[in-house]
Scaffold this active site. Structure first.
Site, PDB file in Angstrom:
ATOM      1  N   GLU A 223       0.821  -1.214   0.000  1.00 41.28           N
ATOM      2  CA  GLU A 223       0.000   0.000   0.000  1.00 41.28           C
ATOM      3  C   GLU A 223       0.849   1.255   0.000  1.00 41.28           C
ATOM      4  O   GLU A 223       0.553   2.200  -0.707  1.00 41.28           O
ATOM      5  CB  GLU A 223      -0.927   0.020   1.223  1.00 41.28           C
ATOM      6  CG  GLU A 223      -2.162  -0.848   1.097  1.00 41.28           C
ATOM      7  CD  GLU A 223      -1.851  -2.319   1.264  1.00 41.28           C
ATOM      8  OE1 GLU A 223      -0.716  -2.635   1.633  1.00 41.28           O
ATOM      9  OE2 GLU A 223      -2.743  -3.138   1.033  1.00 41.28           O
TER      10      GLU A 223
ATOM     11  N   HIS B 173     -10.291  -5.143   9.892  1.00 47.01           N
ATOM     12  CA  HIS B 173     -11.041  -4.750   8.705  1.00 47.01           C
ATOM     13  C   HIS B 173     -12.192  -3.828   9.061  1.00 47.01           C
ATOM     14  O   HIS B 173     -13.115  -3.658   8.274  1.00 47.01           O
ATOM     15  CB  HIS B 173     -11.597  -5.991   7.996  1.00 47.01           C
ATOM     16  CG  HIS B 173     -10.530  -6.883   7.459  1.00 47.01           C
ATOM     17  ND1 HIS B 173      -9.796  -7.710   8.252  1.00 47.01           N
ATOM     18  CD2 HIS B 173     -10.071  -7.049   6.201  1.00 47.01           C
ATOM     19  CE1 HIS B 173      -8.927  -8.366   7.500  1.00 47.01           C
ATOM     20  NE2 HIS B 173      -9.071  -7.986   6.260  1.00 47.01           N
TER      21      HIS B 173
END
Lengths: 395, 572
Positions: free
Chosen positions: A131, A200
């Site tokens: 990322e 998450h």
């Protein structure tokens, strides 16, 4: 506005009473629009264009949903995001998408489905899993003249990109003395979902809100999802667009003609008199559900979806506070250091004299989100709590 | 003559016309000297059909286990099998292919020449002649088991590879399926564990053109430079050196707050810049002002940034040495290490989209290669096939961390291969070598659209920055040695002077001119006013939002009310 509000809430607790309040809200709306236009007027043509479109769009919104314009078409929120991407990529060849599995897989929530076939592998780029690096790649490409849309598969993973977002995205326009601009859009699903586990279920808006140079917006309906996505892509600033994992399948009828939403504006969901409820993203639906109960109990809440998390739309919020004198903030962030905490302090700074009661803020618990559904439900704000809070404020 | 079927355990394959006495003696050894005699693994011999009948009676004593399979050679009649099951058929077929091949090679060369060896028995002579020789070979071999050792027959990777290459059609290559396919492609397999070594025996060689005395090494290949370019390179290297000296002194005098020198890396700075075009995008770390100097950034512009005055392109927002110029395609320096590597990939991606005849080049030090961004950027560049040159200035030190504590690999160049990137190691203090390497790398990157890794070995002669005293962690004589004997500028000057392109008079003229210009620039920069307070709030966004306007107003009010507490030379 009421008409638009009810159409936007198919089956999610639409407001029963739709007492036409076109007069008061219209005034409020117009003053906000004027301010927005003035803000945009000083800058380059693009800024002005955004504001003017927003004006036009808002007027349309009231009528479009009723089907008066060209009929409109119904779609789900993720399809609205995709439509926005396709339109912008067709308009501007420098717009590109990068992220994990965005290409042929179509994205983990199918927002980019079909784009690789339409625009090719280079413009819809599948990246290896790093990322920090594909966000950095987006920054470099933006500095060179492209307009990348970087997708984090889940907002929580963008914590790995924090260095690039804070130190480079947010700063390089400033530290280069304006020589390099970074018109990047960073988007992805975040928020507490259905039993996705703590990693998450992150609410990145609370971590990012301090970074100077960034703009943050949160979409909550197909209409504003498409409008905000388009506005974010056209903006010259780095914009983080927060989507919510549970809202991707919301259905709504949106106008056929092109429109964009102003990035810095809040959305009046339900005008009222008694209390201003400020919320965004998924909590908007919990609030509207609570509003049903509240209306039956005789209360008249004014619900505002703040949409713009950085900067706050203090015009809309202020006008509302000046009318109701009571504020309740309902957010999904955690109690400590969330959007609600900052919003509360901004309201106190600016509108202290208009408050008749202390500002209440309902937030998630300061715990990592548990997996078990009963526990998970207990960490986020539920409609019953909202009803109780309004009752308490309005005593 | 003696062939091992690589992937078939304990298999001997005899070519068609192998003398029968050899076959018998091999079988004898096979059965009596190795533990095979007690094993269940089948052993195969391929015999010419004509010999079979003759030998069958002779072979009787050797049938010690039930698994002898005898098949005919040369693929003509594969069906004579004992026993007749699928596995046997397969083995026979595979074996016969090997036999065919060896027969072919024998027919070609007329002399027995073994394509494979039983590598586990080093003393095995290449040609096995008589049984006597065989016996002798057995005695000589270390294991005492001769070529019949279990490991020897268990498959030899070289042979396996050769077999796979020669008959790769369907995995049923000679000797069995040598290659298996997994995601990622076909790969040959071996039955022996073989860990790749952690390093090669020898370090990767370093490309060098000039020797320490500035003479081109005979036989060296390099990119020629014209006199004009060569002299410009030299004078810019000198300018960079003087700039570093004077700005460093200015910091010590308190006139600027911070500075970072490129002492010892002038060749890297200037020579690499000279090999690029102005359209190539430069993403520096912070020790590459020479690249900007080459492209035309003036000494005054350098000074303005260091003093953070109102003419600074960065509008006084960054520390000294954080130069940036979009006009010269030099991305503004950002302090965090290696964050510019993914940016370079993105910039190169943009160039690729626009199909420009240009590449991106990014510089970083040995320390920067430990950052996560390094690994991911190299991987990305290789996968995306972007035209970017990764230029590592391996100067031996990351502040106080020597390279021995930074990584355990052979420097940085070996890492390129791990990502599928070509790399070269070059003598960073040799201007011509750096020039040639970057020139070649640039061409490769642009024409092939792929990344290249360049590792330039050098030494950081100066301290890390003005906040560092490197004598605390390294010996002074080491620093002196590199500052004098290994100075890239004097080495290059010897070459330039050797071509009669430069003289001592021009040298002193250049140095005094640059020095004067710099001192003048510093004076001018020092006296120039700083940016106004309004510039504190601009460029955070493309237009100033209301909250920042509010903050600016409050700040202005505060300054108006308490002027004594605020600097007088900053316009409000």
């Amino acid at each position: 506005m009421a008409a638009a509000a009810s159409s936007a809430l198919h089956g999610v607790g639409a407001v029963a009473s739709a007492k036409p309040r076109s007069a008061a809200p219209a005034v409020a709306r117009r003053s906000v629009r004027v301010a927005a236009a003035a803000k945009g007027g000083a800058g380059p043509a693009r800024g002005r264009l955004v504001a003017r479109n927003a004006v036009a769009a808002k007027a349309d919104e009231a009528t479009a949903a009723a089907g008066s314009k060209s009929g409109g078409h119904e779609l789900l929120l993720f399809e609205a995001l995709r439509e926005a991407l396709i339109e912008e990529m067709n308009l501007d060849p420098t717009v590109c998408v990068m992220g994990e599995d965005v290409g042929h897989y179509g994205g983990s929530y199918k927002v980019t489905k079909g784009l690789a076939e339409m625009f090719g592998d280079l413009r819809v780029l599948d990246t290896p899993i790093a990322e920090n690096s594909f966000t950095g790649m987006g920054v470099g490409a933006a500095m060179k003249g492209l307009r990348p849309v970087v997708e984090g598969m889940n907002m929580g993973f963008l914590l790995l990109a924090y260095n690039q977002i804070s130190n480079n995205c947010g700063m390089l326009h400033y530290t280069s003395g304006g020589q390099f601009k970074i018109p990047i859009v960073i988007r992805g699903p975040g928020g507490v979902g259905r039993q996705l586990g703590a990693e998450h279920s992150q609410r990145l808006e609370s971590y990012f809100q301090s970074i100077p140079g960034l703009q943050m917006v949160a979409c909550s309906t197909p209409y504003n999802a498409k409008g905000l996505m388009k506005a974010a892509i056209r903006s010259e600033n780095p914009v983080v667009l927060f989507e919510h994992v549970l809202l991707y399948n919301l259905k709504e009828k949106i106008p056929d003609e092109e429109y964009i939403c102003c990035l810095e504006e809040a959305e009046m969901v339900r005008p009222g008199e008694h209390v201003t409820i400020l919320t965004y993203s998924r909590m908007r639906y919990h609030v509207m559900q609570a509003a049903k109960t509240l209306v039956n109990k005789g209360y008249d809440p004014e619900v505002i979806d703040i949409r713009s998390l950085k900067p706050f739309d203090l015009h809309t919020i202020g006008n509302s506070i000046k009318k109701t004198h009571r504020v309740l903030i309902v957010e999904e962030c955690m109690r400590t250091g969330g959007i609600g905490a900052s919003l509360r302090s901004a309201i106190i700074d600016n509108f202290w004299d208009y408050l008749d009661a202390p500002i209440m803020c309902l937030s998630s618990q300061d715990v990592p989100t548990p997996y078990a559904s009963t526990l998970e439900d207990a960490t986020v704000v539920q409609p019953a709590q909202i009803v109780a809070a309004v009752e308490q404020i309005c005593q | 003559m003696l062939l091992a079927a690589p992937s078939l355990p304990r298999t001997l394959i005899f070519p068609a016309h192998c003398p029968s006495h050899l076959i018998i003696s091999h079988c004898f050894l096979l059965s009596s000297t190795s533990p095979l005699s007690n094993s269940n693994t089948p052993a195969i011999s391929i015999l010419p059909t004509s010999a079979r009948a003759k030998l069958s009676s002779l072979l009787q004593p050797f049938v010690l286990c039930e698994d002898w399979i005898i098949a005919s050679a040369l693929g003509r009649r594969r069906r004579e099998l004992i026993p007749g099951d699928m596995a046997a058929l397969w083995l026979a077929r595979a074996s016969s292919q090997l036999a065919r091949r060896s027969a072919r090679s024998l027919a070609r060369h007329g002399e027995p020449s073994p394509p494979w060896f039983l590598a586990s028995v080093p003393q095995l002579p290449p040609v096995l002649g008589s049984p006597a020789a065989l016996a002798a070979a057995v005695e000589r071999s270390p294991s005492g088991r001769g070529f019949c050792s279990v490991r020897g027959f268990a498959g030899e990777s070289g042979a396996a590879a050769a077999a796979a290459v020669e008959e790769p059609e369907n995995g049923f290559a000679a000797g069995g399926d040598q290659a298996i396919d997994f995601p990622g492609g076909k790969v040959s397999f071996v039955a022996e564990m073989n860990f790749l070594p952690d390093s090669q025996k020898e370090r990767i060689n370093c490309y060098r053109v000039l020797d320490d005395d500035g003479r081109t090494i005979s036989g060296s290949k390099f990119q020629e430079v014209s006199k004009e370019v060569a002299l410009k390179m030299y004078s810019e290297m000198v300018t960079l050196q003087i700039m570093d000296t004077i700005f460093y002194e200015a910091q010590r005098q308190g006139r600027i707050s911070f500075y970072l020198t490129s002492n010892g890396e002038e060749a890297i700075n200037i020579a690499s810049a000279a090999a690029l075009s102005i359209d190539d995008i430069v993403l520096p770390q912070y020790r590459e002002p020479g690249v900007l100097l080459w492209r035309g950034f003036t000494l005054q512009e350098f000074a303005n940034q260091c003093f953070g005055n109102k003419l600074d392109y960065g509008k006084g927002r960054q520390m000294p040495i954080h130069y940036g110029s979009n006009r010269l395609n030099y991305f503004t320096v950002s302090s965090p290490i290696a964050t510019q590597l993914p940016h370079a990939v993105g910039a190169a991606y943009s160039l690729k989209m626009d199909k420009k005849d240009a590449c991106a080049i990014t510089y970083f030090g040995d320390g920067g290669t430990s950052e996560g961004d390094f690994h991911a950027a190299l991987n990305f560049a290789a996968v995306m096939e972007t035209p970017v040159i990764f230029f590592c200035r391996n100067n031996g030190w990351a502040i106080s961390t020597p390279t021995t504590e930074q990584f355990r690999s052979d420097g940085v160049v070996v890492r390129g291969q791990a990502y599928g990137i070509r790399g070269i190691r070059v003598d960073g203090n040799d201007a011509l070598a750096v020039y040639s390497a970057v020139h070649a790398a640039r061409e490769m990157a642009i024409t092939e659209g792929r990344p290249i890794l360049v590792e330039a070995l050098t030494y950081r002669v100066g301290h890390h920055s003005t906040s560092d005293d490197s004598t605390k962690y390294r010996p002074i004589d080491e620093i002196e040695h590199w500052r004098t004997a290994r100075d890239p500028i004097s080495r290059y000057r010897k070459w330039v002077q050797g071509n009669d392109w430069w003289s001592d008079a021009e040298e002193s003229e250049l140095r005094s001119r640059v020095r004067k210009e710099l001192l003048q620039a510093i004076q001018v920069a020092e006296r120039m006013p700083k940016p106004p307070v309004a510039e504190l709030f601009t460029d955070v966004y493309d237009q100033i939002p209301s909250n920042l306007r509010e903050q600016e107003r409050l700040l202005r009010d505060t300054i108006m009310k308490h002027p004594a507490h605020y600097p007088t030379d900053v316009p409000v």
